[in-house]
Scaffold this motif. Structure first.
Motif, mmCIF file in Angstrom:
data_model
loop_
_atom_site.group_PDB
_atom_site.id
_atom_site.type_symbol
_atom_site.label_atom_id
_atom_site.label_comp_id
_atom_site.label_asym_id
_atom_site.label_seq_id
_atom_site.Cartn_x
_atom_site.Cartn_y
_atom_site.Cartn_z
ATOM 1 N N PRO A 251 -11.565 -20.936 4.933
ATOM 2 C CA PRO A 251 -11.225 -19.510 5.061
ATOM 3 C C PRO A 251 -9.804 -19.263 4.591
ATOM 4 O O PRO A 251 -9.033 -20.196 4.321
ATOM 5 C CB PRO A 251 -11.355 -19.257 6.566
ATOM 6 N N ARG A 253 -7.333 -18.287 6.260
ATOM 7 C CA ARG A 253 -6.372 -18.813 7.231
ATOM 8 C C ARG A 253 -7.054 -19.897 8.057
ATOM 9 O O ARG A 253 -7.542 -19.646 9.152
ATOM 10 C CB ARG A 253 -5.848 -17.677 8.125
ATOM 11 N N TYR A 255 -8.043 -22.941 10.509
ATOM 12 C CA TYR A 255 -7.609 -23.227 11.871
ATOM 13 C C TYR A 255 -7.851 -24.708 12.156
ATOM 14 O O TYR A 255 -8.947 -25.222 11.946
ATOM 15 C CB TYR A 255 -8.406 -22.359 12.849
ATOM 16 N N ARG A 268 -14.520 -21.947 9.612
ATOM 17 C CA ARG A 268 -14.588 -20.484 9.764
ATOM 18 C C ARG A 268 -13.868 -20.091 11.046
ATOM 19 O O ARG A 268 -14.468 -20.030 12.103
ATOM 20 C CB ARG A 268 -16.045 -20.029 9.797
ATOM 21 N N ASP A 269 -12.561 -19.886 10.950
ATOM 22 C CA ASP A 269 -11.781 -19.473 12.119
ATOM 23 C C ASP A 269 -11.952 -17.970 12.320
ATOM 24 O O ASP A 269 -11.678 -17.182 11.421
ATOM 25 C CB ASP A 269 -10.305 -19.808 11.915
ATOM 26 N N ILE A 270 -12.419 -17.597 13.501
ATOM 27 C CA ILE A 270 -12.687 -16.190 13.807
ATOM 28 C C ILE A 270 -11.855 -15.791 15.014
ATOM 29 O O ILE A 270 -12.101 -16.277 16.129
ATOM 30 C CB ILE A 270 -14.192 -15.972 14.079
ATOM 31 N N ILE A 439 -15.919 -10.329 5.409
ATOM 32 C CA ILE A 439 -15.391 -11.646 5.751
ATOM 33 C C ILE A 439 -13.871 -11.578 5.895
ATOM 34 O O ILE A 439 -13.292 -12.203 6.796
ATOM 35 C CB ILE A 439 -15.811 -12.693 4.697
ATOM 36 N N GLU A 443 -12.035 -12.698 9.413
ATOM 37 C CA GLU A 443 -11.041 -13.772 9.461
ATOM 38 C C GLU A 443 -9.640 -13.269 9.772
ATOM 39 O O GLU A 443 -8.769 -14.065 10.166
ATOM 40 C CB GLU A 443 -11.030 -14.527 8.132
ATOM 41 N N ASN A 444 -9.390 -11.988 9.568
ATOM 42 C CA ASN A 444 -8.040 -11.442 9.739
ATOM 43 C C ASN A 444 -7.977 -10.370 10.823
ATOM 44 O O ASN A 444 -7.050 -9.557 10.841
ATOM 45 C CB ASN A 444 -7.531 -10.856 8.417
#
Length: 468
Positions: A251, A253, A255, A268-270, A439, A443-444
């Protein structure tokens, strides 16, 4: 070598934070006890308030240092900084109140404390914003630069070089590449920074040139060389950053997590996976939806009457949509089309001049008024005010095979409006572009981004040229 200007900026942030905390004290004191705007009883001497303001300033700075609040921010978004400001000052307030309770200083005005904390947050957010903007402008003009050396002139290194040049406000200058095999042809010579030598010459380059950060952009088969390169950079006091050769799968950013004692990259950092973030967003959804229902109630009553007078059938149209974690729910809309014959399955898109629409239905679709009942979906927990738009299960099954990463949107609650919709991607528009925007939002996510989307939706209006 670590640049002295970064240490200077850190010291400047600490000093300026402390100064603004004391300015907040002076203004809060004046508003509560001198302005006459707020009734008050005889206050404690101002010296006591000043003492506790100094104590709070010291606490907030110490908390900020422990929370890495004063670490380099060149690459960070302002939205991340705002969240950190709130966290630091909330923690500092709890510590201050605990300390005051411990020493039995319980006669400080509660109204004053509320004003004081709000002014602290406001002042620090404002000055940080303007300072960040000013630094970006200075970096665009060539000041406060940091110098980067890229190890690896392959496709990965070249892509990083091109991307970094798109952001001059970050203030990075690429001094060159190190690579064992690559040489520039005539076209590449003018486009890229020079190749200064081979990877084995890294130590000599670091001694002879001003380098702040080394970026490793090597292929996976060069993994064995990383230890020597990192040791060389650390010996010279230079920061080392690694671009993984599989970054296309990560992604925007990434993680880093820890599992069984091993560091792992979460693909997939959410942000909304965190319970605190979900709680904040859900509380906002409930408050906003109740307010929206109350404000738009006259409009909804008008629509109910309009539908009843212009078309036989129910006022509310219910349709299956796929939501959070692929769960099916009934999404509500004001009915804008003629009632389908019993047993008919609707699997088609609405088209321009669609004969199924009623005349009044065309109006409420064009103005998005038909979406208002979805605030009741938000209250029920099926939807959020902001999020990716939900789709019918029939089309989900189709798009999941045709559109890469389509199913990622179901990691969060669907929304009434979203990042894609504020960029004109509604109705008959590209599904691929919508998913890219969805997306990005997932993610943001931040509350500031939600508020920005809501404001853009209101400012740009609800009329949609692609809504048929």
């Amino acid at each position: 070598m670590i640049r002295k200007n970064q240490r200077f900026l850190t010291q400047l942030y600490i000093l300026t934070d402390f100064v603004f905390i004391q300015l907040a004290f002076i203004l809060a004191w004046w508003l509560k006890f001198e302005s006459g705007l707020i009734p008050y009883e005889q206050p404690l001497p101002i010296e006591i308030y000043a003492f506790w303001s100094v104590v709070y300033g010291v606490i907030s700075i110490l908390v900020g240092i422990l929370a890495s609040f004063y670490s380099p921010k060149r690459r960070k978004r302002f939205a991340d900084e705002v969240l950190k400001i709130i966290q630091v000052h909330f923690t500092s307030l709890v510590i201050l109140l605990s300390l005051m309770f411990f020493v039995k200083q319980v006669h400080i005005s509660r109204y004053y404390l509320a004003i004081y904390i709000c002014l602290n947050l406001l002042f620090i957010m404002l000055y940080r914003y303007f300072l960040k903007r000013s630094l970006k402008q200075l970096r665009r003009k060539g000041y406060n630069k940091q110098f980067v050396l890229i190890i690896g002139a392959g496709s990965l290194g070249r892509k990083f070089h091109d991307n970094l040049r798109l952001y001059p406000e970050l203030g990075y200058e690429i001094i060159g590449f190190l690579d064992d095999n690559q040489e520039w042809d005539d076209a590449e010579e003018g486009r890229y920074s020079p190749i200064l030598g081979t990877v084995n010459q890294l130590e000599a380059i670091l001694e002879s040139k001003l380098v702040d950060e080394v970026v490793l952009a090597l292929p996976l088969d060069a993994h064995s060389r990383y230890a020597k390169i990192i040791a060389c950079c650390e010996k010279a006091g230079v920061r080392t950053l690694i671009i993984p050769d599989f970054f296309d799968y990560l992604p925007a950013r990434p993680y880093f997590d820890n599992f069984a004692g091993m560091p792992l990259i979460n693909v997939r950092d959410i942000p909304l996976d965190l319970a605190g973030n979900r709680l904040v967003k859900r509380a906002f959804d409930i408050v906003f939806s109740i307010a929206a229902i109350i404000i738009t109630l006259p409009v909804m009553l008008f629509v109910v009457v309009g539908i009843k007078l212009t078309s036989p059938g129910p006022v509310i149209f219910k349709q299956e949509r796929m939501g959070l974690n692929r769960r099916i729910f009934q999404m509500y809309k004001f009915r804008s089309m003629k009632v389908l014959p019993e047993g008919t399955v609707d699997t088609g898109w609405t088209t321009e001049n669609d004969p199924r629409r009623t005349r009044f239905g065309a109006f409420i679709r064009k103005t998005s008024i038909d979406e208002l009942p979805q605030f009741f979906n938000v209250l029920a927990g099926h939807m959020s005010v902001v999020g990716p738009r939900p789709e019918r299960p029939y089309f989900v099954e189709q798009f999941r095979e045709e559109v890469p990463k389509y199913m990622v949107k179901h990691h969060v609650r669907p929304g009434i409006t979203g990042w894609a919709q504020t960029h004109g991607l509604r109705g008959d528009t590209s599904i691929e572009e919508r998913i890219q925007h969805d997306i990005f939002y997932i993610e943001n996510w931040s509350m500031l981004l939600d508020i920005k989307i809501i404001l853009r939706t209101i400012i740009h209006g609800f009329v949609n040229k692609n809504a048929y």
